[in-house]
Scaffold this motif. Sequence first.
Motif, PDB file in Angstrom:
ATOM      1  N   CYS A  29       4.069  -1.078   3.612  1.00  0.00           N
ATOM      2  CA  CYS A  29       3.564   0.252   3.284  1.00  0.00           C
ATOM      3  C   CYS A  29       4.697   1.093   2.698  1.00  0.00           C
TER       4      CYS A  29
ATOM      5  N   MET B 239       7.707  -1.190   6.512  1.00  0.00           N
ATOM      6  CA  MET B 239       7.673  -0.044   5.609  1.00  0.00           C
ATOM      7  C   MET B 239       8.839  -0.011   4.641  1.00  0.00           C
TER       8      MET B 239
ATOM      9  N   GLU C 141       0.843  -1.199   0.000  1.00  0.00           N
ATOM     10  CA  GLU C 141       0.000   0.000   0.000  1.00  0.00           C
ATOM     11  C   GLU C 141       0.874   1.243   0.000  1.00  0.00           C
ATOM     12  N   THR C 142       0.288   2.374  -0.367  1.00  0.00           N
ATOM     13  CA  THR C 142       1.005   3.642  -0.279  1.00  0.00           C
ATOM     14  C   THR C 142       0.319   4.526   0.759  1.00  0.00           C
ATOM     15  N   TRP C 143       1.107   5.315   1.440  1.00  0.00           N
ATOM     16  CA  TRP C 143       0.585   6.183   2.499  1.00  0.00           C
ATOM     17  C   TRP C 143       1.508   7.391   2.631  1.00  0.00           C
TER      18      TRP C 143
ATOM     19  N   TYR D 157       3.540   6.914  10.560  1.00  0.00           N
ATOM     20  CA  TYR D 157       2.831   5.680  10.234  1.00  0.00           C
ATOM     21  C   TYR D 157       3.120   4.603  11.282  1.00  0.00           C
TER      22      TYR D 157
ATOM     23  N   SER E 159      -5.039   0.774   6.405  1.00  0.00           N
ATOM     24  CA  SER E 159      -3.798   0.121   6.803  1.00  0.00           C
ATOM     25  C   SER E 159      -4.051  -0.946   7.860  1.00  0.00           C
TER      26      SER E 159
ATOM     27  N   ALA F 171       4.042  -2.894  11.748  1.00  0.00           N
ATOM     28  CA  ALA F 171       4.184  -2.203  10.463  1.00  0.00           C
ATOM     29  C   ALA F 171       5.524  -2.520   9.811  1.00  0.00           C
TER      30      ALA F 171
ATOM     31  N   VAL G  97       6.122   4.615   1.931  1.00  0.00           N
ATOM     32  CA  VAL G  97       5.979   6.003   2.377  1.00  0.00           C
ATOM     33  C   VAL G  97       7.071   6.851   1.734  1.00  0.00           C
TER      34      VAL G  97
ATOM     35  N   HIS H 236       2.789  -7.473   4.657  1.00  0.00           N
ATOM     36  CA  HIS H 236       2.072  -6.223   4.388  1.00  0.00           C
ATOM     37  C   HIS H 236       3.099  -5.109   4.469  1.00  0.00           C
TER      38      HIS H 236
END
Length: 210
Positions: free
Chosen positions: A74, A98, A47-49, A85, A58, A96, A76, A72
């Motif tokens: 992310c 990232m 995903e993008t955030w 985040y 998220s 998380a 950023v 998962h």
Amino acid sequence: MKLVWSPETASKAYIQTVQSCRVFRESGVAELVSAMAAGWKAQLIVETWSEGGAMATSVGLAVARGHTGGRHVCVVPDERSRSEYAERMAEAGMRAEMAVGEAEEVMEGLAGGDFMVVDSTRDDFSRVLGLAKLSAKGAVLICKNVNSGVNGFGWRSVAEGASRRLVRSVFLPVGKGLDIAHVSAVGASAAKRWIKHIDQQSGEVHVIRR
């Protein structure tokens, strides 16, 4: 090999996401994407955030990861976003993972993604999609925060650029709008379609295979 749907896993992820996201009081986007990622048994959810973004989606994707046993990640844009985040995910009780940096830098290291959620409010969302190294078995791509007047996002070009075909795409008026696409496995041939044409003058019916 192709994506296989599991309604039982999808249902479990949906229910858990509803429970986990009550505090956010947002739309049903999180529940939907969580159920989809879990139902497809996604092994690499990307995903993008960016700074100040909503967290419910998220959390939903993190819930899905717990049901699939995959990853998962992310994406950023900078350290400031990474810090925020991580902090907000921790507050929600979620772990998380990232990747920080520009799309060209980070997408190279995320090969095999089979479920992606990008935010159209990010300037580089289309570039992220174009650079995605998707799973050989196919992938589900979702663009969120899209209004119904915006269409396509180059779904077909994303698929064809990777020797795939666009299986289907749909816009859903959920939250601020979701544009969803399913792309095929690598090398999948285009589906044959039968097109019926009726000659208005003679009344003859012509059936053409394309």
